[in-house]
Design an enzyme around this catalytic site. Structure first.
Site, PDB file in Angstrom:
ATOM      1  N   GLU A 159     -10.212  -5.034   1.871  1.00  0.00           N
ATOM      2  CA  GLU A 159      -9.133  -4.052   1.729  1.00  0.00           C
ATOM      3  C   GLU A 159      -9.661  -2.618   1.783  1.00  0.00           C
ATOM      4  O   GLU A 159      -9.261  -1.751   1.005  1.00  0.00           O
ATOM      5  CB  GLU A 159      -8.350  -4.291   0.427  1.00  0.00           C
ATOM      6  N   GLU A 165      -7.158 -13.801   1.306  1.00  0.00           N
ATOM      7  CA  GLU A 165      -6.738 -13.663  -0.094  1.00  0.00           C
ATOM      8  C   GLU A 165      -5.249 -13.937  -0.182  1.00  0.00           C
ATOM      9  O   GLU A 165      -4.464 -13.410   0.616  1.00  0.00           O
ATOM     10  CB  GLU A 165      -7.064 -12.261  -0.609  1.00  0.00           C
TER      11      GLU A 165
END
Length: 831
Positions: free
Chosen positions: A422, A526
């Site tokens: 991220e 994720e």
């Protein structure tokens, strides 16, 4: 002249013969008897004559942060675990026997958090800012043979926040002292691949980096010996290599073939041992061992993941590195216990979020049959917290990434390299600078790609550069990144460098991802972010609690708990059932890594203080499974499963939703005090069945049946007033090595032996004999008492005490006391 040459040859041979009497390579545990002190920034304890006699003596691995009570005021904040940082000094005095002048000595650190600096006898060796990197220094030129030597380590974790989760502080991983001769295999100096595998044979390709520190060039014999799991020699090759002197290194390539190879798999994680032997004039110089597994794998755009030619869904979880009550301090048994619990659920893969893991984790994954996504960074040049690794990234990223790949590339468990999680570079130039840690985790999951892409070229090039670094060290595995910006304008995707497309969340996009990325296989890096507190239930269970409602709205709820019915999740995520139904349905989804396997310290989403640890785990911080654990077990394993919940201690007349997870059956029938409440069967893609029941004390019984025959029966009984303490050790015999652990679960029982599911009494512990209490826990995200304290309140009926052996064998007698109840003891043998 001929006589002189013969004399020189004889002289060299005699010298080598004497040299041969020394052991080739020694790797010594260097963890014990360090001096430690917390200090301010003005202290300089690097000098060898510094007086550390008043300092505390301890054994490594060590995490000083976990020893504290939790406090809101600590600068790490609740997002970083609400525990302190600071500056710590470690010093160790040791003796080295007078070695041959050609002997080499190294110190190897598996990890220090963070900003470590190391001295030997007052000489500065270097600095490593990244708290997750492994590294070594050569000590040879600075040692005093036959005299005292002092190694000093400064650890600076004072600038906080520097992490979005709990990092720990100190020399929290293992340390080794390594002795070699003057010609040796370099640090992480073997690289083993299997370019060709079939049922009849496998080709083993071996790349060995060898260093010669003698003054003259040497003809070095390089022998490779492959042994099976039973110690039988199954492959061998040998060649000679001329290596220049004075510290020259050479990379040597060899191959050998093995017949009828045993393939490494998650069900049968077969391992071989490769022994690399070096010799000069037939005199042994080094012996270096590498554990390997023979396996093949591939990712397919349409069909997902294949291991050894067989389709396999990656059923993985994300894991942070803390070990609950032990903090960040590495312990092999504690990691093994976590993996055993996950294996029992049917989990087959681990993502090392979001940093290089301890070497012990990878060794265990190799031995236990877990696939691994090995991840390097949580940030690149753009920071997520004020003092994080972004400031070190420009100078250190190449070294840190290269070292991770070099260290880990021989592990058969690793199937994916991840260069980042991220990272803010996904969105071009960030709009958010120096994010407040309270909001960072939420905002990062709700960023949108900027329409103006003036900086996308720069970050796409950075992505490609990181991929190139990775592939220069190991071209055999795919490289990916965990991206929560799934827009096509994501700069990481635009680079074209990623072998695999990894999405964080956005489960509604999974079905159509192959149309957008037709040449790159897809997996879920994720997923989920469901929120649960073990033992706590919000009804009606078919209500949905999305907390916070939106990332940009304040969220407060005095409960400081989340429902264990799988009916609560973060706004960017989903329930466990919702995402699994999608991942299960589509072959092109190679698999997923659920956020998270275990709860972890820090990031108490959706709350803030007084919460100090996460709600995301399938298993709580103490290692007690939450109810959804059994949903995955019913889906991911073939063993018979029947799990009903919640507990059966409620107020009379209250309407309770009873759920059942089950498999290998057509139906489940529920009984209350012998009266049937009806049969339920899963329809369509259902993953559980449910009854709405008016509570009355007694026995709740579930029976699963297939073709009319009983598969399993489970009962839950109303527990009465506690009259005794139950202590159950996960292992009653442990090793007397000063490191092994026994995890003891504590509950209170009524007169009929039923455990109270709502007990919250304080339990005080004592220990006698050959052991010590090293942690207590209960899974409560709001408990502020130090996890090192030998007492703990029960939380929804359970708590945990962790006992560690000493280096002396004998009995360990653990005692537990609760006001008003008889004291209970359990004996653990240390051998």
């Amino acid at each position: 002249m001929k006589k002189l040459c013969n004399f020189l040859i004889l002289f060299v041979f005699v010298g080598m013969h004497i040299y041969a009497k020394q052991p080739d390579r020694q790797v010594i545990d260097f963890d014990n008897d360090w001096k430690f002190s917390l200090a301010d920034s003005t202290l300089n304890a690097s000098a060898s004559n510094f007086d550390d006699s008043a300092w505390r003596t301890l054994n490594l691995p060590h995490d000083w942060s976990i020893e504290s009570d939790f406090k809101k005021e600590f600068p790490a904040s609740p997002g970083g675990g609400a525990l302190p940082g600071g500056i710590g000094w470690y010093r160790k005095t040791f003796n080295i026997d007078a070695p041959d002048r050609r002997k080499k000595v190294f110190v190897e650190f598996d990890g220090i958090y963070r900003n470590s600096e190391v001295w030997i006898n007052g000489t500065y060796l270097g600095k490593r800012p990244y708290g997750y990197s492994s590294f070594q220094y050569e000590l040879t030129p600075y040692l005093k043979p036959g005299s005292k030597n002092v190694i000093a380590v400064k650890v600076d974790n004072s600038k906080q926040p520097n992490s979005r989760w709990y990092s720990g502080s100190g020399i929290y991983r293992n340390v080794h002292l390594i002795f070699t001769k003057s010609v040796y295999v370099e640090h992480w100096g073997t690289y083993v691949t299997t370019p060709y595998i079939n049922a009849d044979s496998a080709e083993i390709a071996i790349q060995t980096t060898i260093k010669n520190t003698m003054e003259l060039a040497q003809s070095v014999g390089v022998e490779q010996l492959l042994y099976d799991a039973n110690g039988n020699l199954v492959g061998k090759t040998a060649d000679n290599l001329m290596i220049g002197g004075s510290g020259k290194s050479n990379v040597f390539f060899q191959k050998l073939e093995i017949k009828k190879p045993n393939l490494w798999s998650i069900e049968y994680p077969y391992l071989y041992k490769l022994v690399t032997r070096l010799n000069i004039f037939g005199i042994s110089m080094d012996e270096y061992e590498t554990t390997i597994g023979i396996r093949s794998f591939n990712f397919d755009v349409e069909k997902g993941f294949f291991l050894n030619g067989k389709h396999l869904k990656i059923n993985g979880v994300c894991m942070h590195h803390d070990l609950g009550a032990l903090g960040a301090a590495v312990n092999t048994r504690a990691i093994q216990r976590q993996l055993q619990i996950l294996k029992g659920m049917g989990c087959n893969a681990i993502r090392t979020s979001h940093n290089p893991p301890a070497p012990e984790l990878l060794d265990l994954c190799d031995r236990m049959g877990f696939l691994v996504m090995d991840e390097a960074f949580d940030m690149w040049v753009n920071k997520k917290t004020k003092y994080d690794y972004a400031s070190d990234f420009p100078e250190w990223h190449k070294k840190d990434l290269t070292d991770m790949i070099l260290r880990d590339r021989n592990h058969p468990s690793i199937i994916i390299w991840s260069i980042g999680n991220e990272v803010i570079e996904q969105w071009g130039e960030p709009k958010i600078k120096d994010m407040d840690l309270k909001d960072a985790n939420i905002q990062l999951n709700n960023q949108k790609t900027q329409e103006s892409s003036t900086n996308m070229g720069k970050y796409a090039q950075l992505t490609r550069a990181l991929v190139d670094i990775t592939k220069s060290v190991d071209p055999t595995r795919p490289v990916s990144a965990a991206c929560n910006d799934t827009n096509d304008k994501n700069t990481l995707f635009q680079s074209g460098a990623l072998d695999l497309i990894g999405f964080n969340y956005h489960e509604n996009e999974y079905a159509g991802v192959t149309k957008r990325f037709p040449t790159q296989p897809f997996f879920v890096s994720e997923s989920v972010s469901a929120l649960q507190t073990r033992g706590f239930y919000l009804m009606p269970s078919d209500s949905m609690f999305i907390w916070p409602e939106s990332w940009n709205k304040p969220f407060r709820n005095p409960l400081q708990k989340c429902s264990a019915y799988d009916n609560s999740h973060a706004p960017w995520g989903s329930t466990h059932e919702e995402t699994w139904k999608i991942v299960k349905k589509f072959d092109h989804i190679a698999g997923q890594f659920i956020w998270t396997g275990f709860d972890y310290l820090g990031e108490p989403t959706p709350y803030w203080w007084p919460s100090r640890s996460s709600y995301f785990g399938i298993i709580d911080l103490a290692g007690f499974p939450k109810d959804v654990y059994y949903m995955y077990q019913s889906e991911w394993r073939t063993k018979d499963v029947l799990h009903i919940f919640p507990h059966w201690n409620w107020e009379p007349g209250k309407v309770i939703d009873v759920w059942a997870y089950y498999n290998n059956a057509d139906e489940v029938e529920l009984y209350l005090n012998g009266v049937s409440l009806g049969k339920r069967s899963k329809a369509g893609d259902d993953l559980h069945v449910m009854w709405r029941v008016k509570y009355e004390p007694g026995t709740l019984k579930a029976v699963s049946r297939k073709n009319g025959k009983v598969v399993l029966t489970k009962e839950i009984k109303t527990a009465g007033t506690p009259v005794s303490i139950s202590l159950k050790a996960d292992r009653s015999i442990i090793k007397a090595d000063g490191k092994d652990l026994s995890f003891v679960t504590v509950q209170l029982l009524d007169k009929d032996g039923n455990a109270s599911p709502v007990a919250d009494q304080l339990v005080k512990f004592s220990v006698d004999g050959a052991g010590a209490i090293v942690g207590t826990d209960n899974g409560d995200e709001n408990d502020h008492v130090s996890l090192k304290k030998p007492e703990r309140h029960l939380f929804f009926g359970k708590c945990l005490v962790i006992v560690q052996s000493t280096d002396k064998s004998g009995n360990i007698v653990l005692g537990a006391s609760v006001d008003g109840l008889p004291t209970q003891q359990i004996v653990i043998q240390s051998k």
